[in-house]
Design a protein around this motif. Sequence first.
Motif, PDB file in Angstrom:
ATOM      1  N   TYR A 190      -5.002   7.408   1.036  1.00 61.60           N
ATOM      2  CA  TYR A 190      -4.991   6.078   1.472  1.00 61.60           C
ATOM      3  C   TYR A 190      -5.618   5.283   0.396  1.00 61.60           C
ATOM      4  O   TYR A 190      -6.445   5.334  -0.133  1.00 61.60           O
ATOM      5  CB  TYR A 190      -6.202   5.854   2.656  1.00 61.60           C
ATOM      6  N   ASP A 191      -4.953   3.988   0.621  1.00 59.67           N
ATOM      7  CA  ASP A 191      -5.414   2.913  -0.602  1.00 59.67           C
ATOM      8  C   ASP A 191      -5.776   1.795   0.221  1.00 59.67           C
ATOM      9  O   ASP A 191      -5.907   0.627  -0.466  1.00 59.67           O
ATOM     10  CB  ASP A 191      -4.349   2.926  -1.605  1.00 59.67           C
ATOM     11  N   ALA A 192      -5.522   1.420   1.498  1.00 55.65           N
ATOM     12  CA  ALA A 192      -5.660  -0.035   2.136  1.00 55.65           C
ATOM     13  C   ALA A 192      -6.152   0.746   3.715  1.00 55.65           C
ATOM     14  O   ALA A 192      -5.839   1.521   4.241  1.00 55.65           O
ATOM     15  CB  ALA A 192      -4.453  -0.558   2.128  1.00 55.65           C
ATOM     16  N   VAL A 193      -6.928  -0.335   4.269  1.00 61.50           N
ATOM     17  CA  VAL A 193      -7.032  -0.202   5.738  1.00 61.50           C
ATOM     18  C   VAL A 193      -6.984  -1.662   6.229  1.00 61.50           C
ATOM     19  O   VAL A 193      -7.525  -2.592   5.658  1.00 61.50           O
ATOM     20  CB  VAL A 193      -8.802   0.046   5.829  1.00 61.50           C
ATOM     21  N   LEU A 194      -6.421  -1.485   7.321  1.00 60.39           N
ATOM     22  CA  LEU A 194      -5.962  -2.873   8.175  1.00 60.39           C
ATOM     23  C   LEU A 194      -6.947  -2.873   9.405  1.00 60.39           C
ATOM     24  O   LEU A 194      -6.636  -2.161  10.240  1.00 60.39           O
ATOM     25  CB  LEU A 194      -4.702  -2.983   8.368  1.00 60.39           C
TER      26      LEU A 194
ATOM     27  N   ALA B 158       0.799  -1.381   0.040  1.00 58.85           N
ATOM     28  CA  ALA B 158       0.005  -0.086   0.006  1.00 58.85           C
ATOM     29  C   ALA B 158       0.970   1.534  -0.100  1.00 58.85           C
ATOM     30  O   ALA B 158       1.950   1.403   0.550  1.00 58.85           O
ATOM     31  CB  ALA B 158      -0.869   0.037   1.200  1.00 58.85           C
TER      32      ALA B 158
ATOM     33  N   LEU C 127       1.531  -5.771   2.233  1.00 58.93           N
ATOM     34  CA  LEU C 127       2.039  -4.581   2.971  1.00 58.93           C
ATOM     35  C   LEU C 127       3.557  -4.590   3.015  1.00 58.93           C
ATOM     36  O   LEU C 127       4.233  -3.937   2.824  1.00 58.93           O
ATOM     37  CB  LEU C 127       1.409  -4.384   4.217  1.00 58.93           C
TER      38      LEU C 127
ATOM     39  N   LEU D  21      -7.441  -6.972   5.796  1.00 55.97           N
ATOM     40  CA  LEU D  21      -6.833  -5.976   4.905  1.00 55.97           C
ATOM     41  C   LEU D  21      -7.977  -5.711   3.741  1.00 55.97           C
ATOM     42  O   LEU D  21      -8.153  -6.622   2.886  1.00 55.97           O
ATOM     43  CB  LEU D  21      -5.554  -6.591   4.437  1.00 55.97           C
TER      44      LEU D  21
ATOM     45  N   CYS E  63      -8.475  -3.206   0.404  1.00 53.66           N
ATOM     46  CA  CYS E  63      -7.967  -2.239  -0.747  1.00 53.66           C
ATOM     47  C   CYS E  63      -9.093  -1.220  -0.770  1.00 53.66           C
ATOM     48  O   CYS E  63     -10.353  -1.390  -1.298  1.00 53.66           O
ATOM     49  CB  CYS E  63      -7.717  -2.895  -1.838  1.00 53.66           C
TER      50      CYS E  63
ATOM     51  N   LYS F 153      -0.325   4.127   1.121  1.00 52.08           N
ATOM     52  CA  LYS F 153      -0.770   4.570   2.683  1.00 52.08           C
ATOM     53  C   LYS F 153      -1.783   3.835   3.234  1.00 52.08           C
ATOM     54  O   LYS F 153      -3.047   3.624   2.669  1.00 52.08           O
ATOM     55  CB  LYS F 153      -1.238   5.883   2.648  1.00 52.08           C
ATOM     56  N   VAL F 154      -1.674   3.087   4.441  1.00 53.14           N
ATOM     57  CA  VAL F 154      -2.721   2.259   4.840  1.00 53.14           C
ATOM     58  C   VAL F 154      -3.173   2.798   6.376  1.00 53.14           C
ATOM     59  O   VAL F 154      -2.313   3.155   7.150  1.00 53.14           O
ATOM     60  CB  VAL F 154      -1.974   0.735   5.202  1.00 53.14           C
TER      61      VAL F 154
ATOM     62  N   ALA G 281       2.134   3.550   7.217  1.00 55.68           N
ATOM     63  CA  ALA G 281       0.939   3.280   8.176  1.00 55.68           C
ATOM     64  C   ALA G 281       0.454   4.387   9.067  1.00 55.68           C
ATOM     65  O   ALA G 281       1.364   5.236   9.851  1.00 55.68           O
ATOM     66  CB  ALA G 281       0.962   2.132   9.041  1.00 55.68           C
TER      67      ALA G 281
END
Length: 216
Positions: A104-108, A38, A210, A164, A166, A40-41, A71
């Motif tokens: 942001y392009d990802a969230v965990l 990513a 990641l 995770l 996207c 930015k996560v 992150a």
Amino acid sequence: MNNGFVYAFLIFGCGLFNCSDSELVENWKNPEIDAFQAQKVLVLSISNDKKNSSDFEKRLVTDLRTKGVNAFNSDDFFKNHNKNKAFTEEELEDLEALLLSQGYDAVLVSKVIGAEDKITLVQSYRNLNKTFDNFGSDYYSNQDLDNIEDQIENYVVYHAQSVLYCICPENKRQVIWRASIDVTKLDSDKKAIKEYIKMLLWTLEEQDLLISSSKF
């Protein structure tokens, strides 16, 4: 039954009752994705325990950054929102748009989905081993357990899950990876958090998600 047999049983029991502090129960990866790093996560912990949730996010963010991942924890992003509320589809659309606008392009996402009380292996062994022909054989076989009474204690196993996602315009909230991890809390929440993150990072790196396994 001699002491050697009891020792052998304890070794076997560690595998049967899971003596480790964390265990990977589920590890699913989207078959369409080979690797994902990513730009930015956002690290998001969902819990009714605000302190532990905040501590978890801060530690995970620190460890991810150490491994070269850009992150950020959710405190600043959700400062005007209650991240534990049930969002409507329209609200989620707005949140995703805001995430994209901020790069942001990802969230965990990580959450505790259940917990249960357990007892240690020694107590389990004592409870299981009930059938003897007479008192003498029973007492003789179990008398050595009195020397390790301090190992008998209650503890809690947390059933937690991390997912995770996207955040991409073409694939809204696409699931890239999902894992379920059981963590044993023996003495402190801090240790349980540490063990969970250790297993989480190891699994992400093994899946080339990641964390690029070629860099470390």
